[in-house]
Design a protein around this motif. Structure first.
Motif, PDB file in Angstrom:
ATOM      1  N   HIS A 124     -13.437   4.495  -1.140  1.00 18.08           N
ATOM      2  CA  HIS A 124     -14.299   3.639  -0.327  1.00 18.08           C
ATOM      3  C   HIS A 124     -14.514   4.307   1.030  1.00 18.08           C
ATOM      4  O   HIS A 124     -13.549   4.534   1.765  1.00 18.08           O
ATOM      5  N   SER A 127       0.825  -1.210   0.000  1.00 18.45           N
ATOM      6  CA  SER A 127       0.000   0.000   0.000  1.00 18.45           C
ATOM      7  C   SER A 127       0.858   1.259   0.000  1.00 18.45           C
ATOM      8  O   SER A 127       0.512   2.255  -0.640  1.00 18.45           O
ATOM      9  N   THR A 156     -16.628  -4.257  -1.919  1.00 21.26           N
ATOM     10  CA  THR A 156     -15.245  -3.917  -1.570  1.00 21.26           C
ATOM     11  C   THR A 156     -14.487  -3.221  -2.700  1.00 21.26           C
ATOM     12  O   THR A 156     -13.297  -2.953  -2.541  1.00 21.26           O
ATOM     13  N   LEU A 195     -11.222  -0.646  -2.401  1.00 18.59           N
ATOM     14  CA  LEU A 195     -10.422  -0.766  -1.178  1.00 18.59           C
ATOM     15  C   LEU A 195      -8.923  -0.791  -1.442  1.00 18.59           C
ATOM     16  O   LEU A 195      -8.155  -0.235  -0.643  1.00 18.59           O
ATOM     17  N   THR A 196      -8.491  -1.396  -2.521  1.00 18.78           N
ATOM     18  CA  THR A 196      -7.057  -1.405  -2.815  1.00 18.78           C
ATOM     19  C   THR A 196      -6.558   0.016  -3.026  1.00 18.78           C
ATOM     20  O   THR A 196      -5.557   0.438  -2.438  1.00 18.78           O
ATOM     21  N   ALA A 207      -7.990   2.713  -1.992  1.00 17.75           N
ATOM     22  CA  ALA A 207      -8.154   3.440  -0.732  1.00 17.75           C
ATOM     23  C   ALA A 207      -7.020   3.122   0.241  1.00 17.75           C
ATOM     24  O   ALA A 207      -6.486   4.027   0.896  1.00 17.75           O
ATOM     25  N   PHE A 208      -6.626   1.844   0.348  1.00 19.27           N
ATOM     26  CA  PHE A 208      -5.522   1.470   1.229  1.00 19.27           C
ATOM     27  C   PHE A 208      -4.233   2.148   0.782  1.00 19.27           C
ATOM     28  O   PHE A 208      -3.461   2.630   1.615  1.00 19.27           O
ATOM     29  N   ALA A 236      -8.803   8.496  -0.191  1.00 22.00           N
ATOM     30  CA  ALA A 236      -9.215   7.189   0.327  1.00 22.00           C
ATOM     31  C   ALA A 236     -10.729   7.144   0.534  1.00 22.00           C
ATOM     32  O   ALA A 236     -11.384   6.171   0.148  1.00 22.00           O
ATOM     33  N   ILE A 246     -11.497  -0.073   7.983  1.00 23.99           N
ATOM     34  CA  ILE A 246     -10.923  -1.357   7.587  1.00 23.99           C
ATOM     35  C   ILE A 246      -9.395  -1.313   7.693  1.00 23.99           C
ATOM     36  O   ILE A 246      -8.767  -2.269   8.140  1.00 23.99           O
ATOM     37  N   PHE A 247      -8.801  -0.174   7.332  1.00 27.37           N
ATOM     38  CA  PHE A 247      -7.350   0.006   7.467  1.00 27.37           C
ATOM     39  C   PHE A 247      -6.949  -0.109   8.936  1.00 27.37           C
ATOM     40  O   PHE A 247      -5.954  -0.757   9.268  1.00 27.37           O
ATOM     41  N   SER A 266     -12.964   2.704   4.213  1.00 22.27           N
ATOM     42  CA  SER A 266     -11.540   2.345   4.173  1.00 22.27           C
ATOM     43  C   SER A 266     -10.759   2.693   5.437  1.00 22.27           C
ATOM     44  O   SER A 266      -9.937   1.878   5.869  1.00 22.27           O
TER      45      SER A 266
END
Length: 131
Positions: free
Chosen positions: A72, A24, A50, A53-54, A56-57, A68, A78-79, A75
């Motif tokens: 999402h 990331s 989802t 999310l990639t 956003a991460f 981010a 979830i992060f 995010s």
């Protein structure tokens, strides 16, 4: 003392989350993806819960909070959960399970995951409704 299976599980969690954070930080995907690995998106044209999310991460790892949230809305939560997973794995490996128990007394894992999954599904429903 952890048994071999538990140790391998926590070590796997630590390695996996470390890899997620390193990738990331290193990778900068385009704002509009040119290639989608999402089966739902490819077959129907609709984002899955989802999707984003990639990106956003990757944005969060670089401190780009607005980007981010654009990719999402869930995010940051979830992060943070990935961060907890990393720390939880490390604490178990170094024998500090009591610290994990104190945190999880306030935030039971099942309830936390249930709340996050509900948030993901609600944000997805809102995105579909506005689409």
């Amino acid at each position: 003392m952890l048994n071999r299976t538990a140790m391998m599980a926590y070590l796997s969690g630590l390695v996996f989350t470390t890899a997620v954070f390193v990738v990331s930080l290193w990778y900068r995907p385009p704002d509009v993806p040119t290639l989608s690995l999402c089966t739902l998106k490819v077959t129907t044209g609709i984002d899955c819960p989802t999707c984003g999310l990639t990106r956003a991460f990757c944005a969060l790892a670089k401190g780009e909070w607005q980007r981010a949230l654009h990719f999402h809305p869930m995010s940051p939560v979830i992060f943070a959960l990935f961060g907890w997973w990393w720390l939880r794995s490390l604490l178990h490996l170094v024998g500090k399970r009591s610290w994990v128990n104190r945190v999880e007394a306030w935030f039971p894992p099942f309830l936390t995951i249930l709340v996050v999954v509900t948030g993901i599904l609600l944000s997805w429903a809102l995105k579909l409704w506005l689409w």
